[in-house]
Design a protein around this motif. Structure first.
Motif, PDB file in Angstrom:
ATOM      1  N   GLU A 829       4.938   3.240  -6.243  1.00  0.00           N
ATOM      2  CA  GLU A 829       3.492   3.050  -5.261  1.00  0.00           C
ATOM      3  C   GLU A 829       3.106   1.639  -6.421  1.00  0.00           C
ATOM      4  O   GLU A 829       3.568   1.564  -7.190  1.00  0.00           O
ATOM      5  CB  GLU A 829       2.686   4.325  -5.756  1.00  0.00           C
ATOM      6  CG  GLU A 829       3.157   5.493  -5.691  1.00  0.00           C
ATOM      7  CD  GLU A 829       2.586   6.897  -5.890  1.00  0.00           C
ATOM      8  OE1 GLU A 829       1.606   7.460  -5.386  1.00  0.00           O
ATOM      9  OE2 GLU A 829       2.838   7.331  -7.380  1.00  0.00           O
ATOM     10  N   VAL A 830       2.611   1.076  -6.026  1.00  0.00           N
ATOM     11  CA  VAL A 830       2.584   0.137  -5.845  1.00  0.00           C
ATOM     12  C   VAL A 830       0.661  -0.378  -5.732  1.00  0.00           C
ATOM     13  O   VAL A 830       0.621   0.348  -4.639  1.00  0.00           O
ATOM     14  CB  VAL A 830       2.965  -1.473  -4.647  1.00  0.00           C
ATOM     15  CG1 VAL A 830       2.363  -3.175  -5.245  1.00  0.00           C
ATOM     16  CG2 VAL A 830       4.320  -1.594  -4.814  1.00  0.00           C
ATOM     17  N   TYR A 831      -0.343  -1.156  -6.650  1.00  0.00           N
ATOM     18  CA  TYR A 831      -1.233  -0.894  -6.545  1.00  0.00           C
ATOM     19  C   TYR A 831      -2.155  -1.945  -6.501  1.00  0.00           C
ATOM     20  O   TYR A 831      -1.470  -2.515  -7.388  1.00  0.00           O
ATOM     21  CB  TYR A 831      -2.076   0.472  -7.942  1.00  0.00           C
ATOM     22  CG  TYR A 831      -1.674   2.004  -7.543  1.00  0.00           C
ATOM     23  CD1 TYR A 831      -2.671   2.590  -6.637  1.00  0.00           C
ATOM     24  CD2 TYR A 831      -0.863   2.211  -7.703  1.00  0.00           C
ATOM     25  CE1 TYR A 831      -2.573   4.024  -6.490  1.00  0.00           C
ATOM     26  CE2 TYR A 831      -0.124   3.495  -7.539  1.00  0.00           C
ATOM     27  CZ  TYR A 831      -0.756   4.142  -7.469  1.00  0.00           C
ATOM     28  OH  TYR A 831      -0.747   5.400  -6.841  1.00  0.00           O
ATOM     29  N   GLN A 832      -2.827  -2.430  -6.227  1.00  0.00           N
ATOM     30  CA  GLN A 832      -3.875  -3.677  -5.016  1.00  0.00           C
ATOM     31  C   GLN A 832      -5.218  -3.274  -6.156  1.00  0.00           C
ATOM     32  O   GLN A 832      -5.669  -2.402  -5.173  1.00  0.00           O
ATOM     33  CB  GLN A 832      -3.690  -4.140  -4.549  1.00  0.00           C
ATOM     34  CG  GLN A 832      -4.517  -5.408  -4.725  1.00  0.00           C
ATOM     35  CD  GLN A 832      -4.796  -5.942  -2.942  1.00  0.00           C
ATOM     36  OE1 GLN A 832      -3.420  -6.268  -2.221  1.00  0.00           O
ATOM     37  NE2 GLN A 832      -6.109  -6.240  -2.347  1.00  0.00           N
ATOM     38  N   ASP A 833      -5.647  -3.664  -7.276  1.00  0.00           N
ATOM     39  CA  ASP A 833      -7.215  -3.924  -7.682  1.00  0.00           C
ATOM     40  C   ASP A 833      -7.310  -1.800  -8.194  1.00  0.00           C
ATOM     41  O   ASP A 833      -8.712  -1.321  -7.581  1.00  0.00           O
ATOM     42  CB  ASP A 833      -7.745  -4.572  -7.052  1.00  0.00           C
ATOM     43  CG  ASP A 833      -7.908  -5.870  -7.335  1.00  0.00           C
ATOM     44  OD1 ASP A 833      -7.885  -6.152  -8.365  1.00  0.00           O
ATOM     45  OD2 ASP A 833      -7.757  -6.563  -6.617  1.00  0.00           O
ATOM     46  N   GLY A 834      -5.982  -1.001  -8.447  1.00  0.00           N
ATOM     47  CA  GLY A 834      -6.719   0.289  -8.615  1.00  0.00           C
ATOM     48  C   GLY A 834      -6.234   1.372  -7.673  1.00  0.00           C
ATOM     49  O   GLY A 834      -6.157   2.094  -7.418  1.00  0.00           O
ATOM     50  N   LYS A 835      -5.908   0.504  -6.293  1.00  0.00           N
ATOM     51  CA  LYS A 835      -5.800   1.252  -4.974  1.00  0.00           C
ATOM     52  C   LYS A 835      -4.365   1.238  -4.480  1.00  0.00           C
ATOM     53  O   LYS A 835      -3.993   0.012  -4.571  1.00  0.00           O
ATOM     54  CB  LYS A 835      -7.087   1.242  -3.603  1.00  0.00           C
ATOM     55  CG  LYS A 835      -6.934   1.251  -2.588  1.00  0.00           C
ATOM     56  CD  LYS A 835      -7.402   0.755  -1.597  1.00  0.00           C
ATOM     57  CE  LYS A 835      -7.691   1.197  -0.423  1.00  0.00           C
ATOM     58  NZ  LYS A 835      -8.590   0.918   1.003  1.00  0.00           N
ATOM     59  N   ARG A 836      -3.993   2.253  -4.152  1.00  0.00           N
ATOM     60  CA  ARG A 836      -2.288   1.814  -3.484  1.00  0.00           C
ATOM     61  C   ARG A 836      -2.414   1.564  -2.794  1.00  0.00           C
ATOM     62  O   ARG A 836      -2.529   1.831  -1.135  1.00  0.00           O
ATOM     63  CB  ARG A 836      -1.557   3.654  -3.549  1.00  0.00           C
ATOM     64  CG  ARG A 836      -0.945   3.633  -3.509  1.00  0.00           C
ATOM     65  CD  ARG A 836       0.403   4.780  -3.348  1.00  0.00           C
ATOM     66  NE  ARG A 836       0.166   5.681  -1.989  1.00  0.00           N
ATOM     67  CZ  ARG A 836       1.161   6.982  -1.509  1.00  0.00           C
ATOM     68  NH1 ARG A 836       1.495   6.904  -2.153  1.00  0.00           N
ATOM     69  NH2 ARG A 836       0.509   7.081  -0.580  1.00  0.00           N
ATOM     70  N   ILE A 837      -1.664   0.549  -2.402  1.00  0.00           N
ATOM     71  CA  ILE A 837      -1.039  -0.143  -1.328  1.00  0.00           C
ATOM     72  C   ILE A 837      -0.244   0.448  -0.383  1.00  0.00           C
ATOM     73  O   ILE A 837       0.428  -0.462   1.107  1.00  0.00           O
ATOM     74  CB  ILE A 837      -1.515  -2.130  -1.270  1.00  0.00           C
ATOM     75  CG1 ILE A 837      -0.300  -2.358  -2.330  1.00  0.00           C
ATOM     76  CG2 ILE A 837      -2.924  -1.963  -1.935  1.00  0.00           C
ATOM     77  CD1 ILE A 837      -1.118  -3.817  -2.588  1.00  0.00           C
ATOM     78  N   ALA A 838       1.221   0.091  -1.127  1.00  0.00           N
ATOM     79  CA  ALA A 838       2.701   0.432  -1.121  1.00  0.00           C
ATOM     80  C   ALA A 838       3.556   1.172  -1.544  1.00  0.00           C
ATOM     81  O   ALA A 838       3.036   1.366  -2.868  1.00  0.00           O
ATOM     82  CB  ALA A 838       2.959  -0.554  -0.603  1.00  0.00           C
ATOM     83  N   VAL A 839       4.633   2.323  -1.087  1.00  0.00           N
ATOM     84  CA  VAL A 839       5.842   3.565  -1.793  1.00  0.00           C
ATOM     85  C   VAL A 839       6.367   2.324  -1.004  1.00  0.00           C
ATOM     86  O   VAL A 839       6.576   2.379   0.309  1.00  0.00           O
ATOM     87  CB  VAL A 839       5.281   4.183  -1.237  1.00  0.00           C
ATOM     88  CG1 VAL A 839       6.158   5.189  -1.808  1.00  0.00           C
ATOM     89  CG2 VAL A 839       3.692   4.581  -1.481  1.00  0.00           C
ATOM     90  N   THR A 840       7.840   2.018  -1.935  1.00  0.00           N
ATOM     91  CA  THR A 840       9.292   1.394  -1.912  1.00  0.00           C
ATOM     92  C   THR A 840      10.231   2.422  -2.325  1.00  0.00           C
ATOM     93  O   THR A 840       9.646   3.780  -3.031  1.00  0.00           O
ATOM     94  CB  THR A 840       9.178   0.116  -2.398  1.00  0.00           C
ATOM     95  OG1 THR A 840       9.220   0.393  -3.832  1.00  0.00           O
ATOM     96  CG2 THR A 840       8.184  -0.628  -2.133  1.00  0.00           C
ATOM     97  N   ASP A 841      10.925   2.291  -1.492  1.00  0.00           N
ATOM     98  CA  ASP A 841      12.581   3.420  -2.692  1.00  0.00           C
ATOM     99  C   ASP A 841      12.628   2.480  -3.622  1.00  0.00           C
ATOM    100  O   ASP A 841      12.716   1.695  -4.151  1.00  0.00           O
ATOM    101  CB  ASP A 841      13.403   3.939  -2.139  1.00  0.00           C
ATOM    102  CG  ASP A 841      13.947   2.294  -1.238  1.00  0.00           C
ATOM    103  OD1 ASP A 841      14.129   1.676  -2.063  1.00  0.00           O
ATOM    104  OD2 ASP A 841      14.795   2.431  -0.218  1.00  0.00           O
ATOM    105  N   GLN A 842      13.798   3.274  -4.199  1.00  0.00           N
ATOM    106  CA  GLN A 842      14.199   3.354  -5.785  1.00  0.00           C
ATOM    107  C   GLN A 842      15.341   2.096  -5.741  1.00  0.00           C
ATOM    108  O   GLN A 842      14.962   1.125  -6.269  1.00  0.00           O
ATOM    109  CB  GLN A 842      15.113   3.970  -6.293  1.00  0.00           C
ATOM    110  CG  GLN A 842      16.083   4.623  -5.842  1.00  0.00           C
ATOM    111  CD  GLN A 842      16.290   5.206  -4.316  1.00  0.00           C
ATOM    112  OE1 GLN A 842      15.223   5.530  -3.717  1.00  0.00           O
ATOM    113  NE2 GLN A 842      17.504   5.748  -4.243  1.00  0.00           N
TER     114      GLN A 842
END
Length: 1017
Positions: A829-842
């Motif tokens: 899970e990728v967060y920008q300024d505390g807000k999740r912006i994307a999910v990527t696979d492993q």
């Protein structure tokens, strides 16, 4: 009075020279009635007409005859009981151009017409048939009388057009059956049809407008009077011959007078068409077994304050305007200060209404304005130019609080109280063969709020395309329940809600599945309206019950039915319940001597569905509840079999897993937010962002892992969607539950049972095609069983600190070291300024982030997850401040292949994403735009923002000298899929010129909001 008084009329024609008027002094008293009725076996006719005789041959060549009638005027002529045609031109005469005062004409022979001011221009538009008298004709100028022509042009977009025909000039008398009255000479001209002998023919012109008026007051109403077995005929109405003409607002209500600055100023002043028989402030007035025919305006008209009227078993036929008119449309009718002014408790029952509105084609079969508890039931309504039954008035403007769709409430005062319209019922009518000349109507048409309103049990058939809906619930229609109706051979759609609110439409049966809602229709519930293959599959219980009841069928007998044998009962049904709320029934077929045509399914004794074959789906059941189902068969004659043996079904337990769960989406448009797709309310919906292209998507987090057994999707529209439903345990790895991308939906509600075990926590529905409507879903329901909780409670280790590399002032690449886990990392899970912006696979430890703001600081962290969705601590943050927006192309010199005003080339490099360059109008692909950066400079990336969100192919090139070109980005093989397209090079190049060539534009032409170029960062 000690008893009822019966005034019996013997057979014969009673010719009136003035109106027969009753006042309160003519009332029944002490609960007794005064009954004006035909004597036993008699057929009396009350006539306002006079016979015409003394015919002489006037024009032997054209067989035109003349009779002197003296100082009379008429708009109708009947010969042997048949309405003949006022002399008219052919349809759509050529050579007319509308002007401010009338028309420019090319046929200057009209200048020689006598009695020009008696001639009328007749012009059809939508629901209206307008009539304006001519003032004069001089050379190529036709001037139209005022105020008619002024009023005919008030409604912007719906003004009078060129003539549909010209009418009422002796020079137009050229076809057998046509007539003309020369009022100045008092001579009547007629060209007889073949077989008509004017020496013996019964030729009648109407002389009296109101044949009967029952006139009470609020203080002294007329009470207890009935009319039975009387024929009312040959009434006149001359108002359309005045300088006002006949300019409709709607339904035959006219705009008159010269004090109308604009259309809105007229809304509360439209004038009602009078009836041959009129009742005002009448209580308990009855009309039974009468005939209203050969009438020049409305048949029967009930005015303000009429209460407790009974209109039963009458025939309304060959009437110029509306057949039956109940209540008014004035302020006193909508918002009376005295309850005695209310028109209420009217029954319109078992009447035949046919061939009415035969001259004023915008009129109706049956009309009810502002009324309380008008019941229109078991009538037979057919062969009409416009709508069948219309209930309500005001377009929502006179409702409590007004109509927010119209700025300033269209000049109508805003009331803080509701109108008198309530509890009106349109039920069990047979309506067919309507909308034969006008448009924008329906078999049943409603306006404005009507708490307690019901439209039910009607059988509607043979509705042509000009009907916008077989049931048309127009502006401000509110609080109606439309249920249990049957529709056959409807060309366009069975239902239209046009700014219809708080309406429920369910349990209707139709051969035409299409319906639509539009123009701020809100809080409506449209569901479970079964579609059948043909008219002979519609439920016999609705079809046979609609229209005249047996005691009245002699008024208008239908075809003789010879088949009286019902099918045998079907066998006992069986059920499959894949969903807790849906039962799929099937049963052994019935037999019939002429063949079974369809089946009806009853749920706990109430009609629930219909089918052609021996199976049906019953939705909207309650999980865990028990139901009893029976099935009947029908044949082509409408004979219905006995019921099958009953089947008792107990639905499985289960709940909608998506109900009130968190939702994410591709976009949305207010007020249709994503949570409304999982709120359990079929009157609210999610809709994607306005104007955005397909695809769109909505995703629900079920909150835990489930074996998903199926989903039910209720779309906004009745058909036209392509979609895919997927299930994922982690938002990265998706399994398809239902792939419906190959063909568009054909029903509003679609069922997606799982063909195999489909495990996951997240359910995503992607609308890949929406027929230009955009993704829009009333409800997404998900069903399944919980999976055992995971035994893995160990989260992964935190990922290493990400690295942020700017690519543009608004974009960067983010990379991070992989994390570790005892069972394996499955996603990040990728967060920008505390807000999740994307999910990527492993496998994807990188992400491109766009939409950033130049010269703005950002912080990025990454969280690792395993298969059990155990989440690591966040990674150390990557902090970055985006570079300044040093657009190398900004305000630089531009050359282009072509352009169209006002979309000049410089607008593609002005830094404003609301302005654009566009190629020359109508020119073919390719087109190109070239920017001179001013000097050779280092260029590493280009951002192109096209006008359209998709559909372009292009080639981007660069050059140091403007002569030798190299490819920067070749996008000629595939169309763009977003408005903003990014072109990156692995290493900067030296360039002074950039040239973008649009090689294909999907017929839109080259059009670019901004072309931006950047060096290294």
């Amino acid at each position: 009075m000690q008893r009822d008084i019966h005034v019996e009329l013997a057979s014969g024609t009673y010719r009136l020279t003035s109106t027969f008027t009753l006042s309160s002094q003519d009332s029944g008293t002490n609960g007794h009635r005064i009954v004006y009725e035909a004597a036993p076996g008699a057929h009396p006719v009350v006539s306002g007409g006079s016979q015409v005789s003394g015919w002489t041959l006037d024009d032997k060549t054209h067989n035109i005859w003349k009779a002197h009638v003296g100082n009379v005027d008429t708009r109708q002529l009947w010969v042997n009981g048949e309405l003949e045609t006022r002399a008219r031109s052919g349809k759509n005469p050529a050579g007319f151009t509308k002007t401010a005062t009338g028309y420019k004409i090319t046929d200057t022979s009209l200048d020689a017409y006598r009695n020009q001011s008696d001639m009328e221009v007749v012009s059809a538009w939508g629901w209206m048939l307008m009539r304006c008298p001519v003032q004069s004709i001089s050379g190529d100028t036709m001037t139209i009388q005022q105020p008619c022509f002024h009023n005919a042009n008030l409604h912007q977009g719906e003004e009078i057009q060129n003539p549909t025909w010209l009418e009422n000039a002796k020079e137009l008398l050229d076809t057998p059956g046509e007539w003309y009255l020369d009022k100045s000479a008092g001579d009547l001209y007629y060209m007889p049809k073949q077989g008509q002998d004017l020496a013996t023919a019964d030729v009648t012109i109407p002389r009296v407008q109101d044949l009967v008026d029952v006139n009470g007051t609020a203080d002294h109403p007329v009470t207890g009077v009935s009319f039975r077995g009387i024929t009312f005929s040959y009434s006149t109405w001359l108002a359309p011959s005045s300088s006002d003409g006949l300019i409709e607002g709607q339904a035959g209500f006219r705009i008159v007078g010269s004090d109308n600055p604009d259309f809105d100023s007229t809304r509360l002043k439209w004038v009602k068409t009078p009836g041959a028989v009129n009742v005002g402030f009448g209580h308990d007035i009855g009309f039974q077994d009468n005939t209203f025919t050969h009438l020049g305006a409305v048949g029967l008209n009930l005015n303000t304050g009429t209460q407790g009227s009974d209109i039963t078993g009458n025939v309304f036929k060959e009437i110029a305007g509306t057949g039956i008119q109940v209540g008014g449309t004035d302020v006193i009718d909508a918002h009376p200060s005295d309850p005695r002014d209310i028109t209420k408790d009217t029954t319109v029952d078992n009447n035949v209404v046919t061939q009415v509105a035969d001259q004023y084609n915008g009129s109706l079969g049956i009309f009810a304005g502002y009324t309380d508890h008008t019941v229109i039931t078991h009538n037979k309504v057919y062969d009409l130019p416009y709508s069948g039954i219309s209930v309500g008035w005001g377009w929502g403007l006179t409702d409590q609080g007004g109509d927010s769709n119209y700025p300033g409430n269209s000049g109508v005062p805003v009331w803080n109280t509701p109108t008198t319209s309530r509890d009106n019922v349109v039920s069990d009518n047979r309506i067919y063969d309507i909308m034969k000349s006008q448009a924008d109507g329906g078999a049943i048409y409603t306006l404005s709020a009507n708490p307690g309103g019901v439209v039910s049990g009607n059988y509607v058939s043979d509705v042509p395309p000009p009907a916008y809906g077989a049931i048309y619930q127009d502006e401000g229609s509110r609080y109606w329940h439309t249920t249990g109706n049957a529709f056959c051979n409807v060309a366009y759609q069975w239902l239209l809600l046009n700014h219809g609110m708080d309406i429920t439409a369910d349990g209707n049966f139709t051969t035409q599945p299409a319906f639509s809602t539009q123009f701020n229709s809100t809080n409506d519930t449209i569901g479970h309206n079964p579609t059948v293959d043909g008219c002979e599959q519609l439920p016999a219980s609705i079809v046979d019950n609609a229209g005249l009841q047996p005691a009245y069928q002699h008024l208008d007998p239908g075809p003789v039915v010879t088949d009286r044998t019902a099918p045998t009962a079907p066998g006992k049904a069986s059920a499959v319940t894949d969903f807790p709320t849906v039962a799929d029934l099937s049963w052994p077929a019935a037999t019939d001597d002429t063949g079974v045509t369809g089946y009806a399914v009853y749920q706990d004794g109430k009609l629930a569905s219909a089918s052609t074959g021996t199976s049906v789906r019953i939705p909207d059941l309650t999980a865990g509840a028990t139901y009893t189902f029976t099935v009947t068969a029908r044949d082509a004659a409408g004979n219905e079999s006995p019921a099958s043996p009953p089947l008792t079904v107990t639905m499985p337990s289960g709940t909608d897993l998506a109900l009130d769960k968190p939702v994410t989406e591709s976009s949305y448009s207010q007020p249709n937010t994503p949570d409304l797709a999982v709120d359990g309310d079929l009157s609210t919906r999610w809709a994607q962002g306005l104007g955005l292209p397909d695809p769109s998507w909505i995703q629900v987090d079920l909150g835990a892992q489930y074996d998903v057994t199926g989903a039910i999707t209720t779309f906004e529209k009745a058909n036209g969607y392509k979609y895919k439903i997927e299930v994922s345990p982690d938002e990265v790895h998706w399994t398809t539950l239902d792939d419906h991308t190959g063909s568009a939906t054909t029903a509003q509600t679609n069922y997606s049972p799982a063909a195999q075990e489909t495990d996951g926590r997240y359910v995503r529905l992607t609308v890949t095609g929406s027929n230009s409507n955009g993704g829009s879903i009333y409800e997404l329901q998900v069903y399944g069983t919980p999976l055992p909780p995971s035994t893995d409670h160990t989260p992964p280790a935190a990922p290493g600190q990400p690295t942020a590399t700017p690519l543009l002032p608004s974009a960067l690449d983010l990379t991070w070291p992989a994390a570790t886990d005892d069972t394996g990392v499955t996603s990040y899970e990728v967060y920008q300024d505390g807000k999740r912006i994307a999910v990527t696979d492993q496998t994807q430890t990188h992400l491109r982030v766009t939409g950033l703001t130049p010269r703005t600081a950002y912080s990025f962290t990454v969280v690792a997850r395993d298969a059990a969705l155990n989440a690591s601590d966040p990674s150390p943050a990557a902090a970055i401040t985006m570079p300044a927006d040093n657009d190398l192309a900004l305000h630089k010199a531009v050359t282009v292949s072509s352009f169209s005003q006002p979309n000049t080339p410089d607008l593609a490099v002005d830094g404003d994403l609301s302005t654009r360059w566009a190629q020359g109008l109508g020119l073919p692909d390719p087109s190109w735009i070239q920017v001179d950066l001013g000097s050779v400079t280092s260029v590493s990336s280009v951002v192109t923002t096209f006008e359209k969100p998709s559909g372009y192919k292009y080639l981007l090139e660069y050059s140091a000298d403007g002569t030798n070109w190299s490819t920067f980005d070749d996008h000629t093989a595939n169309y763009t899929s977003s408005s903003a397209d990014y072109s990156f090079l692995p290493a900067p190049v030296s360039a002074r010129y950039l040239r973008l060539t649009v090689t294909a534009s999907s017929w839109n032409g080259g059009s670019i909001y901004e072309l931006q170029a950047y060096g290294g960062f």
